[in-house]
Design a protein around this motif. Structure first.
Motif, PDB file in Angstrom:
ATOM      1  N   LEU A 140      -6.794  -0.412   4.579  1.00 37.47           N
ATOM      2  CA  LEU A 140      -5.520  -1.099   4.356  1.00 37.47           C
ATOM      3  C   LEU A 140      -4.837  -0.607   3.084  1.00 37.47           C
ATOM      4  CD1 LEU A 140      -5.479  -3.519   1.969  1.00 37.47           C
ATOM      5  CD2 LEU A 140      -7.041  -4.585   3.580  1.00 37.47           C
ATOM      6  N   ARG A 141      -3.534  -0.733   3.073  1.00 41.14           N
ATOM      7  CA  ARG A 141      -2.720  -0.288   1.946  1.00 41.14           C
ATOM      8  C   ARG A 141      -1.908  -1.454   1.398  1.00 41.14           C
ATOM      9  NH1 ARG A 141      -0.477   5.107   5.128  1.00 41.14           N
ATOM     10  NH2 ARG A 141      -2.478   6.228   5.179  1.00 41.14           N
ATOM     11  N   MET A 142      -1.921  -1.583   0.080  1.00 42.25           N
ATOM     12  CA  MET A 142      -1.125  -2.582  -0.626  1.00 42.25           C
ATOM     13  C   MET A 142      -0.503  -1.908  -1.842  1.00 42.25           C
ATOM     14  SD  MET A 142      -3.939  -5.682  -0.638  1.00 42.25           S
ATOM     15  CE  MET A 142      -2.794  -6.977  -1.107  1.00 42.25           C
ATOM     16  N   ASP A 143       0.576  -2.490  -2.329  1.00 37.83           N
ATOM     17  CA  ASP A 143       1.275  -1.901  -3.459  1.00 37.83           C
ATOM     18  C   ASP A 143       0.792  -2.471  -4.793  1.00 37.83           C
ATOM     19  OD1 ASP A 143       2.862  -0.325  -1.817  1.00 37.83           O
ATOM     20  OD2 ASP A 143       4.405  -1.881  -1.614  1.00 37.83           O
ATOM     21  N   GLY A 144       1.092  -1.754  -5.851  1.00 33.08           N
ATOM     22  CA  GLY A 144       0.954  -2.264  -7.214  1.00 33.08           C
ATOM     23  C   GLY A 144      -0.464  -2.572  -7.634  1.00 33.08           C
ATOM     24  N   HIS A 191       1.541  -3.603  10.495  1.00 30.06           N
ATOM     25  CA  HIS A 191       2.237  -4.106   9.309  1.00 30.06           C
ATOM     26  C   HIS A 191       2.198  -5.633   9.340  1.00 30.06           C
ATOM     27  CE1 HIS A 191       3.937  -0.169   8.242  1.00 30.06           C
ATOM     28  NE2 HIS A 191       4.186  -0.013   9.523  1.00 30.06           N
ATOM     29  N   LEU A 192       1.662  -6.229   8.282  1.00 37.97           N
ATOM     30  CA  LEU A 192       1.577  -7.686   8.207  1.00 37.97           C
ATOM     31  C   LEU A 192       1.955  -8.162   6.811  1.00 37.97           C
ATOM     32  CD1 LEU A 192      -1.819  -8.282  10.066  1.00 37.97           C
ATOM     33  CD2 LEU A 192       0.462  -8.785  10.951  1.00 37.97           C
ATOM     34  N   ASP A 193       2.413  -9.395   6.737  1.00 35.77           N
ATOM     35  CA  ASP A 193       2.631 -10.076   5.462  1.00 35.77           C
ATOM     36  C   ASP A 193       1.648 -11.237   5.411  1.00 35.77           C
ATOM     37  OD1 ASP A 193       4.808  -8.459   4.625  1.00 35.77           O
ATOM     38  OD2 ASP A 193       6.160  -9.604   5.903  1.00 35.77           O
ATOM     39  N   TRP A 194       0.663 -11.134   4.525  1.00 36.67           N
ATOM     40  CA  TRP A 194      -0.433 -12.092   4.505  1.00 36.67           C
ATOM     41  C   TRP A 194      -0.453 -12.915   3.226  1.00 36.67           C
ATOM     42  CZ3 TRP A 194      -5.381  -9.126   6.462  1.00 36.67           C
ATOM     43  CH2 TRP A 194      -5.534  -9.345   7.840  1.00 36.67           C
ATOM     44  N   PRO A 195      -0.789 -14.218   3.329  1.00 36.47           N
ATOM     45  CA  PRO A 195      -1.134 -14.994   2.148  1.00 36.47           C
ATOM     46  C   PRO A 195      -2.567 -14.676   1.722  1.00 36.47           C
ATOM     47  CG  PRO A 195      -1.361 -16.368   4.084  1.00 36.47           C
ATOM     48  CD  PRO A 195      -0.834 -15.031   4.558  1.00 36.47           C
ATOM     49  N   GLU A 230      -6.108 -13.859  -9.147  1.00 31.01           N
ATOM     50  CA  GLU A 230      -5.373 -13.834 -10.410  1.00 31.01           C
ATOM     51  C   GLU A 230      -4.103 -12.997 -10.294  1.00 31.01           C
ATOM     52  OE1 GLU A 230      -6.078 -12.351 -15.034  1.00 31.01           O
ATOM     53  OE2 GLU A 230      -7.768 -12.481 -13.644  1.00 31.01           O
ATOM     54  N   ARG A 231      -4.151 -11.919  -9.535  1.00 31.88           N
ATOM     55  CA  ARG A 231      -3.018 -11.011  -9.397  1.00 31.88           C
ATOM     56  C   ARG A 231      -2.066 -11.414  -8.272  1.00 31.88           C
ATOM     57  NH1 ARG A 231      -7.340  -8.499 -11.357  1.00 31.88           N
ATOM     58  NH2 ARG A 231      -7.131  -6.610 -12.687  1.00 31.88           N
ATOM     59  N   TRP A 232      -2.496 -12.289  -7.401  1.00 31.75           N
ATOM     60  CA  TRP A 232      -1.762 -12.585  -6.173  1.00 31.75           C
ATOM     61  C   TRP A 232      -0.484 -13.386  -6.414  1.00 31.75           C
ATOM     62  CZ3 TRP A 232      -3.400 -10.545  -1.554  1.00 31.75           C
ATOM     63  CH2 TRP A 232      -2.713 -10.952  -0.417  1.00 31.75           C
ATOM     64  N   GLY A 233      -0.493 -14.243  -7.424  1.00 28.03           N
ATOM     65  CA  GLY A 233       0.554 -15.244  -7.550  1.00 28.03           C
ATOM     66  C   GLY A 233       0.106 -16.503  -6.829  1.00 28.03           C
ATOM     67  N   ALA A 234       1.042 -17.342  -6.401  1.00 30.92           N
ATOM     68  CA  ALA A 234       0.673 -18.535  -5.632  1.00 30.92           C
ATOM     69  C   ALA A 234      -0.062 -18.101  -4.369  1.00 30.92           C
ATOM     70  CB  ALA A 234       1.915 -19.328  -5.273  1.00 30.92           C
ATOM     71  N   PRO A 235      -1.166 -18.785  -4.017  1.00 31.58           N
ATOM     72  CA  PRO A 235      -1.951 -18.355  -2.850  1.00 31.58           C
ATOM     73  C   PRO A 235      -1.147 -18.245  -1.565  1.00 31.58           C
ATOM     74  CG  PRO A 235      -3.196 -19.935  -4.132  1.00 31.58           C
ATOM     75  CD  PRO A 235      -1.818 -19.900  -4.743  1.00 31.58           C
ATOM     76  N   ALA A 236      -0.084 -19.045  -1.434  1.00 32.95           N
ATOM     77  CA  ALA A 236       0.729 -18.995  -0.214  1.00 32.95           C
ATOM     78  C   ALA A 236       1.706 -17.822  -0.209  1.00 32.95           C
ATOM     79  CB  ALA A 236       1.496 -20.297  -0.047  1.00 32.95           C
ATOM     80  N   THR A 237       1.860 -17.129  -1.336  1.00 25.88           N
ATOM     81  CA  THR A 237       2.744 -15.965  -1.394  1.00 25.88           C
ATOM     82  C   THR A 237       2.256 -14.899  -0.418  1.00 25.88           C
ATOM     83  OG1 THR A 237       3.264 -16.378  -3.717  1.00 25.88           O
ATOM     84  CG2 THR A 237       3.683 -14.160  -2.877  1.00 25.88           C
ATOM     85  N   ARG A 238       3.193 -14.326   0.315  1.00 18.73           N
ATOM     86  CA  ARG A 238       2.833 -13.299   1.294  1.00 18.73           C
ATOM     87  C   ARG A 238       3.115 -11.912   0.725  1.00 18.73           C
ATOM     88  NH1 ARG A 238       1.844 -14.889   6.568  1.00 18.73           N
ATOM     89  NH2 ARG A 238       1.917 -17.165   6.820  1.00 18.73           N
ATOM     90  N   HIS A 239       2.106 -11.048   0.830  1.00 18.45           N
ATOM     91  CA  HIS A 239       2.246  -9.668   0.378  1.00 18.45           C
ATOM     92  C   HIS A 239       2.147  -8.730   1.580  1.00 18.45           C
ATOM     93  CE1 HIS A 239       2.185 -10.350  -3.969  1.00 18.45           C
ATOM     94  NE2 HIS A 239       1.305 -11.309  -3.730  1.00 18.45           N
ATOM     95  N   SER A 240       2.878  -7.631   1.515  1.00 20.07           N
ATOM     96  CA  SER A 240       2.899  -6.659   2.606  1.00 20.07           C
ATOM     97  C   SER A 240       1.617  -5.828   2.610  1.00 20.07           C
ATOM     98  CB  SER A 240       4.105  -5.733   2.471  1.00 20.07           C
ATOM     99  OG  SER A 240       5.305  -6.472   2.620  1.00 20.07           O
ATOM    100  N   ILE A 241       1.012  -5.719   3.785  1.00 20.95           N
ATOM    101  CA  ILE A 241      -0.222  -4.960   3.975  1.00 20.95           C
ATOM    102  C   ILE A 241      -0.043  -4.106   5.220  1.00 20.95           C
ATOM    103  CG2 ILE A 241      -2.718  -5.115   4.373  1.00 20.95           C
ATOM    104  CD1 ILE A 241      -2.582  -7.919   3.105  1.00 20.95           C
ATOM    105  N   SER A 242      -0.545  -2.891   5.192  1.00 20.67           N
ATOM    106  CA  SER A 242      -0.447  -2.026   6.372  1.00 20.67           C
ATOM    107  C   SER A 242      -1.748  -1.277   6.590  1.00 20.67           C
ATOM    108  CB  SER A 242       0.715  -1.039   6.227  1.00 20.67           C
ATOM    109  OG  SER A 242       0.481  -0.138   5.166  1.00 20.67           O
ATOM    110  N   TRP A 243      -1.960  -0.908   7.831  1.00 23.87           N
ATOM    111  CA  TRP A 243      -3.115  -0.095   8.227  1.00 23.87           C
ATOM    112  C   TRP A 243      -2.616   1.029   9.121  1.00 23.87           C
ATOM    113  CZ3 TRP A 243      -2.944  -5.320   8.126  1.00 23.87           C
ATOM    114  CH2 TRP A 243      -3.986  -6.038   7.525  1.00 23.87           C
ATOM    115  N   PRO A 244      -2.862   2.273   8.806  1.00 26.91           N
ATOM    116  CA  PRO A 244      -2.508   3.357   9.736  1.00 26.91           C
ATOM    117  C   PRO A 244      -3.458   3.342  10.928  1.00 26.91           C
ATOM    118  CG  PRO A 244      -3.741   4.227   7.880  1.00 26.91           C
ATOM    119  CD  PRO A 244      -3.510   2.771   7.578  1.00 26.91           C
ATOM    120  N   ILE A 245      -2.928   3.518  12.115  1.00 28.99           N
ATOM    121  CA  ILE A 245      -3.755   3.586  13.316  1.00 28.99           C
ATOM    122  C   ILE A 245      -4.034   5.048  13.631  1.00 28.99           C
ATOM    123  CG2 ILE A 245      -3.828   3.184  15.817  1.00 28.99           C
ATOM    124  CD1 ILE A 245      -2.356   0.604  15.386  1.00 28.99           C
TER     125      ILE A 245
END
Length: 252
Positions: A140-144, A191-195, A230-245
């Motif tokens: 999986l890939r995430m930013d920052g 491509h997903l936006d996950w809490p 600690e880095r996530w922010g509020a647990p309900a915040t959704r961050h973009s995650i992707s996986w190449p198939i």
């Protein structure tokens, strides 16, 4: 749940239903593509089907779909569907008639197979021009900062606990023997936006996590969960995650 609660929760004790709950779904375009190159849409089989994520999607395009997995627990968590059947069976000994199948898929599973025996079974059950697709999704890939912390966990901390077969997944099955007429694979990704809870729930399904726990190294897991929280922010915040198939697609 605040960040203190999130950091202290045991994310890695999810129970047997975690795989069905947290594994990412394949994009609909994958099943549509596979159906478009199959010789017909009578019967597709999904080998090593797990809880049936891809199996159910294939059912949107085929008259009948059968999912096979050696794990009774995985089959027990497969959602029923009208034109889908599930059976507990190994990839190397499929309970199917000869020359009956138009599409054979193995999603995130082929690295566990005895490939020569599996390929013999594919040849036995396939109709002329059957499509065989070995499918995996990459790391999986995430930013920052989240991506950097995840990368360190995946490569350096949990890395030694992955079974050797994981390297085949990381390479996109590029080194596997594949004795079929190969087709060029389309570019597809998840491509997903996950809490936070879904992200760590997914990590909890890894075989490397189970191996780390069995080896008494839950400290690695809890430290990672705390750092990510600690880095996530509020647990309900959704961050973009992707996986190449990644796919190896062939025609018999």
């Amino acid at each position: 749940m605040n960040n203190t609660d999130a950091a202290s929760k045991n994310w890695f004790d999810q129970g047997g239903s975690a795989y069905a709950k947290f594994r990412p779904e394949y994009p609909a375009e994958l099943a549509a593509y596979l159906a478009s190159v199959a010789p017909d849409t009578f019967l597709a089989i999904d080998v090593g089907c797990g809880n049936g994520q891809l199996t159910r999607q294939l059912a949107e395009h085929f008259s009948s779909v059968a999912g096979f997995d050696p794990s009774e627990d995985q089959i027990a968590h497969a959602a029923p569907q009208e034109n889908v059947s599930y059976r507990c069976a190994p990839a190397e000994d499929l309970p199917l008639l000869s020359r009956s199948v138009s599409l054979v898929t193995a999603a995130q599973a082929a690295h566990w197979f005895d490939l020569p025996r599996f390929y013999d079974e594919v040849r036995r059950v396939a109709v002329p021009n059957t499509i065989v697709a070995l499918i995996s999704y990459g790391v999986l890939r995430m930013d920052g900062e989240l991506g950097a912390r995840f990368e360190r966990f995946y490569r350096d901390e949990i890395g030694p606990f992955w079974p050797a077969e994981r390297k085949l997944v990381d390479s996109g099955y590029a080194t596997l023997d594949f004795p079929f007429t190969e087709l060029e694979s389309p570019s597809i990704a998840i491509h997903l936006d996950w809490p936070l809870d879904e992200f760590l729930g997914y990590v909890s399904t890894w075989s490397a996590v189970r191996n780390a726990r069995d080896s008494g190294r839950e400290d690695l897991l809890h430290r990672f969960a705390a750092d990510i929280a600690e880095r996530w922010g509020a647990p309900a915040t959704r961050h973009s995650i992707s996986w190449p198939i990644n796919m190896r697609i062939g025609r018999l």
